[in-house]
Design an enzyme around this catalytic site. Structure first.
Site, mmCIF file in Angstrom:
data_model
loop_
_atom_site.group_PDB
_atom_site.id
_atom_site.type_symbol
_atom_site.label_atom_id
_atom_site.label_comp_id
_atom_site.label_asym_id
_atom_site.label_seq_id
_atom_site.Cartn_x
_atom_site.Cartn_y
_atom_site.Cartn_z
ATOM 1 N N ASN A 47 3.786 10.087 -6.279
ATOM 2 C CA ASN A 47 2.456 10.586 -6.401
ATOM 3 C C ASN A 47 1.539 10.370 -7.814
ATOM 4 O OD1 ASN A 47 2.883 11.594 -3.790
ATOM 5 N ND2 ASN A 47 3.197 13.867 -4.489
ATOM 6 N N ARG A 377 -2.826 2.430 9.010
ATOM 7 C CA ARG A 377 -1.095 1.880 8.162
ATOM 8 C C ARG A 377 -0.474 2.057 9.410
ATOM 9 N NH1 ARG A 377 -2.378 3.010 2.787
ATOM 10 N NH2 ARG A 377 -3.799 4.799 2.477
ATOM 11 N N ARG A 407 -5.711 1.155 1.223
ATOM 12 C CA ARG A 407 -4.908 0.954 -0.004
ATOM 13 C C ARG A 407 -3.623 1.027 0.119
ATOM 14 N NH1 ARG A 407 -8.008 4.824 -3.088
ATOM 15 N NH2 ARG A 407 -9.504 3.121 -4.013
ATOM 16 N N HIS A 437 -11.319 4.666 9.742
ATOM 17 C CA HIS A 437 -10.039 5.478 9.266
ATOM 18 C C HIS A 437 -9.762 6.389 10.580
ATOM 19 C CE1 HIS A 437 -8.030 9.136 7.340
ATOM 20 N NE2 HIS A 437 -7.494 8.132 6.892
ATOM 21 N N ARG A 566 -3.899 21.290 1.724
ATOM 22 C CA ARG A 566 -2.763 20.649 1.223
ATOM 23 C C ARG A 566 -3.032 20.027 -0.168
ATOM 24 N NH1 ARG A 566 -1.490 15.589 3.176
ATOM 25 N NH2 ARG A 566 -2.131 14.575 1.268
ATOM 26 N N HIS A 594 -0.360 16.870 7.065
ATOM 27 C CA HIS A 594 -1.268 15.927 6.918
ATOM 28 C C HIS A 594 -2.412 16.216 8.363
ATOM 29 C CE1 HIS A 594 -2.692 11.645 7.914
ATOM 30 N NE2 HIS A 594 -2.724 11.534 6.649
#
Length: 710
Positions: A47, A377, A407, A437, A566, A594
Site C-alpha cells: 500500500n 482489471r 493504473r 470503471h 474503508r 470493496h
C-alpha cells in the site's frame, strides 16, 4: 454550531495514511494468526509503495508546478505532514516487525540473516547460490556516467556494495531478483531438530557477495546495504492524432519507467558517503519535495504478503469455504436461474465461478447472439477471456470494453487487447476523457422470437484472483428495464455524443451527482417534517467536497447517517452543530472491503443501490460508473442485514474521527461480533432458506423454461 476554526475536511492523503495504519494494526493484533500478521506487514508495505507512486507524487508535482504563494505553501505543509506521519508509521512498522520475529522464534520458525548461518547451512547456500541463483544476477558498476534514474527498476530492492582498496572506492548495485526466484527460501532441516529456518533472498546474496565480485575486482573489504526507489506513477498520454490509443498507452508506460524518484528508502545504517552517492546519482535533494526514508535492512516488504507457513495450520486463518448459490444450482442453466428471480452474490463468500459459468454458457448457447462486457482489471489466467474468445468461434457478437488506463494494469490490459482482437472480439477502449470503471455484462438471448437481455451490475472487477479476497456485490437480473439501461450505457461508451435518460440506473458522469444530491435532499425534507430520515453508505472512499457538504447539511437537519468507509474519509463526524448525527466506522479484516452500497430510507420506500463508484470527484465526474437499484425485497433485506452486521462489528471496526487515532469500536457488554465471520454464517443460512423455498416451489408447480432458439 461549531466555530469558524473547526476543521471540516481532512486531507485525503493524511486520511489514507490513517487507513494504512489500520492495516498495520492487524499486524499488531495478537488475535490474528501469527503468519497472517506477518503478511499484513506485506500489505502495509505494498500500500505504501502505491501511496508514494500516486499520491505523494501528485503533491510533489503540485509543489513544483505552482508558483510561490498560498497554494504552494499549503502543498508544502501537506508534504511535511505526510513526511512526519510516514516516519512515525515506519518506526511503528520496525517495532512490530521485531516483535513478530520473536513470536515466530517462539514457534520454532526463524527468519535468519547471513550472520546466523550454521556451517551446514552456509555450505548448502553457497551451492544453491552458484547452481540456482547466480545466473539471475548481474551487478551494475556505478561510474560518473551512470544514469541510475534511467536504469533502476521501480519498487525493486537493490543491494549497494562499496568495494574498498587502500584509498580507492568503487560502488556497485545488485538487483535482488523478484520474479524468477522465490523471495523466501526454507533451508533443509539439520538432523535432530524441529526448527524451521527461512532466509530472505537478500541475505543469500549478502552471504555469497564475494562470489560475484572476487573474480573481477581486487578489494580489501566490502560493505553492503540495501535501498529501494519509488517513482512517480503518473505519465502523460500523447494526444497526437496519428497514434492509436494502444500506441499512446504503450508510450505512457515507457515514460513511467523513467519517471523521477519520489522516495528513497534506505538502510538507516548506510554510511553517509554511500547515501550521498545515491542522492547525487538519483538527483534527490533533501528539500521538502523529496522523501528520504531511513528504514531497516529489508525494503521490499510487499513480498511478505506471500510469507510461507512452515509451521502448524493454526498460524494462518481457518479457510472459509466459498458458498454455492442455490438458485444457480437449481436450474438447468444460468439463464433459467436468473429469469426465475434476481440473484445477488456477495464475494468472496459466494463462489465467483457462478459468473464465469454464465459467460461460459453464453459462449456456446445457440440462443445467445451477443455478449458485451466492461473489463478494468483482469486475472492473468482468466476463464472469462477464454469464454469471450470461444463466443466469437461460435458466431456470437462479442464486445469487450477494456480500460487501458487502469493504473498498474495497463500493460496487462494492452496484452489482453491484442489477444482478444486477434481472436475476433470487438474491442473498445471507451471514451478518451473518461475511465470506464463500471462492472457491467450484458447478454442478448433470442426467446420467443424477441431479444431478451440478461445483465450483471456489480461493485467488483471481473477478476477470478481478487474475487477470492475482495468483498463485492453482484446483481444478476433479467429485469428488462434495468437491462435495457445497461445496454444504453454500452451504447454511450461506443457513441459518447448521444444523450440518454436513465430512470433506474445512476450513471456517472451523466446523472450521478444530481441524483445523489436529490436522494440526500429527500431525506433532509423528511427530517424537517419530523419523519424518519436515515442514510447508510458503504464506500471505499469519501472525499468529494460537495457531497460531504450535503451530508453535513443533512446531519444538521436531523438525518441519521451511518458511514462505513474503508479508506479515505475527508468528512469529520461528531462535530457539534455540524455532524452530530454522523457516525463513521472502518473495517479491516481478512478480506478487503470493496463493495459499495447506498441506502436511503425514503419515507419507508427503502431505496437501495449497489455499484462501482466511490464518492470521489473522479468517480462522479470523470469516470463511467454505474449504480443499480435493488428491487427484489428478499435481496434488499439480505443486503441490509449484512450492512447492519458490519455496523455492529465490535471486533474489527474502528471509529473514524478528527484525531484519526483508529480506536476500536467499543464493545461494552455486548457479545463479540466479527462481521466478516458473521456474514459468512448469515449467507450459509440464507442459501439454506433459498434451497428450501425452491424445493417447495418445484413440488407444487413446474418452473417454466423458455425454448432455446438458434
Amino acid at each position: 454550531m461549531a466555530d469558524a476554526q473547526t476543521q471540516l475536511f481532512i486531507e485525503k492523503e493524511l486520511s489514507w495514511l490513517s487507513f494504512n495504519e489500520r492495516v498495520l494494526q492487524e499486524a499488531f493484533d495478537k488475535a490474528v494468526p501469527l503468519i497472517e500478521r506477518v503478511r499484513f506487514l506485506g500489505i502495509f508495505s505494498s500500500n505504501m509503495d502505491e501511496f508514494f507512486q500516486v499520491r505523494v507524487a501528485a503533491v510533489r508535482r503540485s509543489i513544483l508546478l505552482t508558483g510561490f504563494g498560498r497554494k504552494q505553501q499549503k502543498c508544502l505543509q501537506l508534504m511535511n505532514s505526510i513526511q512526519q506521519k510516514v516516519l512515525k508509521l515506519q518506526e511503528k512498522f520496525d517495532l512490530i516487525y521485531q516483535e513478530l520475529m520473536k513470536e515466530l522464534a517462539r514457534c520454532n520458525i526463524f527468519l535468519i540473516n547471513e550472520s546466523q548461518l550454521s556451517e551446514f547451512h552456509s555450505a548448502w547456500l553457497r551451492k544453491y547460490f552458484n547452481n540456482q541463483l547466480k545466473r539471475h544476477i548481474a551487478p551494475h558498476i556505478i561510474t560518473d556516467e551512470s544514469d541510475l534514474v534511467q536504469h533502476l527498476v521501480d519498487g525493486t530492492t537493490y543491494l549497494v556494495a562499496s568495494l574498498k582498496k587502500a584509498n580507492k572506492e568503487e560502488y556497485a548495485l545488485v538487483e535482488v531478483p523478484n520474479k524468477s526466484v522465490p523471495r523466501f527460501l526454507e533451508l533443509p532441516s539439520e538432523k535432530g531438530t524441529k526448527i524451521k529456518h527461512l532466509i530472505l533472498l537478500d541475505n543469500i546474496i549478502r552471504h555469497c557477495i564475494d562470489d560475484l565480485f572476487t573474480p573481477f575486482f581486487d578489494y580489501d573489504s566490502i560493505e553492503v546495504f540495501s535501498m529501494k526507489m519509488t517513482r512517480d506513477a503518473e505519465y502523460d498520454v500523447s494526444n497526437e492524432l496519428e497514434k492509436t490509443t494502444l500506441e499512446q498507452m504503450t508510450m505512457g508506460i515507457k515514460k513511467r519507467l523513467n519517471a523521477q524518484p519520489v522516495r528513497l528508502v534506505y538502510d538507516r545504517n548506510m554510511p553517509q558517503h554511500m547515501l550521498n552517492m545515491l542522492k547525487a546519482h538519483l538527483n534527490i535533494s533533501s528539500t521538502e519535495t523529496e522523501c528520504l526514508i531511513p528504514g531497516g535492512r529489508y525494503h521490499s516488504f510487499r513480498d511478505f504478503m506471500d510469507f510461507p507457513n512452515p509451521g502448524r495450520k493454526k498460524l494462518i486463518n481457518e479457510k472459509l469455504h466459498a458458498i454455492d448459490s442455490q438458485q444457480f444450482l437449481a436450474f438447468d442453466n444460468s439463464f433459467e436461474a436468473i429469469r426465475h428471480k434476481d440473484i445477488m452474490l456477495n464475494y468472496p463468500y459466494h463462489k465467483f465461478s457462478h459468473f464465469t459459468e454464465l459467460v461460459r454458457q453464453a459462449a456456446y448457447d445457440p440462443a445467445v447472439s451477443a455478449i458485451r462486457i466492461n473489463l478494468y482489471r483482469v486475472a492473468k489466467k482468466s476463464h472469462i477471456m477464454q469464454s469471450l474468445i470461444d463466443g466469437v468461434k461460435n458466431g456470437k457478437r462479442v464486445t469487450a470494453v477494456i480500460e487501458l488506463r487502469a493504473r498498474f494494469d495497463e500493460e496487462s490490459n494492452i496484452n489482453w487487447t491484442r489477444r482478444l482482437a486477434e481472436a475476433g472480439v470487438n474491442v473498445h477502449h471507451g471514451i478518451p476523457s473518461l475511465k470506464i470503471h463500471s462492472k457491467l455484462c450484458l447478454i442478448t438471448r433470442k426467446e420467443h422470437g424477441k431479444n431478451q437481455y440478461y445483465c450483471h451490475v456489480g461493485s467488483g472487477n471481473f477478476n477470478e484472483g481478487t474475487a477470492r479476497f475482495y468483498t463485492d456485490f453482484s446483481l444478476f437480473t433479467a429485469n428488462q428495464e434495468i437491462a435495457k439501461e445497461v445496454k444504453q450505457v454500452f451504447d454511450l461508451i461506443e457513441h459518447p455524443y448521444r444523450k440518454d435518460d436513465f430512470k433506474h440506473l445512476i450513471v456517472s458522469p451523466y446523472n450521478s451527482r444530481g441524483k445523489l444530491l436529490s436522494l440526500i435532499d429527500n431525506e433532509i425534507t423528511l427530517a424537517k417534517q419530523k419523519r424518519k430520515a436515515h442514510i447508510q453508505l458503504k464506500l471505499n472512499n469519501l472525499v468529494d467536497k460537495q457531497l460531504i457538504d450535503k451530508l453535513y447539511e443533512a446531519s444538521q437537519a436531523g438525518v441519521q447517517i451511518q458511514l462505513l468507509i474503508r479508506g479515505m474519509c475527508s468528512l469529520v463526524p461528531q462535530i457539534p452543530g455540524i455532524s452530530d448525527n454522523i457516525k463513521v466506522v472502518s473495517i479491516i479484516d481478512r478480506y478487503l472491503e470493496h463493495s459499495r452500497v447506498m441506502y436511503f430510507h425514503a419515507n419507508g420506500e427503502q431505496k437501495l443501490f449497489i455499484g462501482s463508484a466511490d464518492w470521489m470527484s473522479r468517480n462522479i465526474d470523470e469516470r463511467v460508473e454505474v449504480f443499480t437499484p435493488v428491487y427484489d425485497e428478499q435481496l434488499k433485506t439480505m443486503i441490509c442485514d449484512i450492512i447492519d452486521l458490519q455496523f455492529r462489528d465490535n471486533t474489527k471496526a474502528r471509529v473514524i474521527n478528527l484525531q484519526q487515532d483508529n480506536r476500536y469500536q467499543p464493545r461494552g457488554n455486548k457479545r463479540k461480533l466479527r462481521s466478516q465471520i458473521a456474514i459468512h454464517d448469515y449467507l450459509l443460512n440464507h442459501e439454506k432458506r433459498v434451497k428450501k423455498q425452491l424445493e417447495i416451489k418445484s413440488d407444487t408447480i413446474d418452473v417454466p423454461t423458455q425454448p432455446r432458439e438458434a
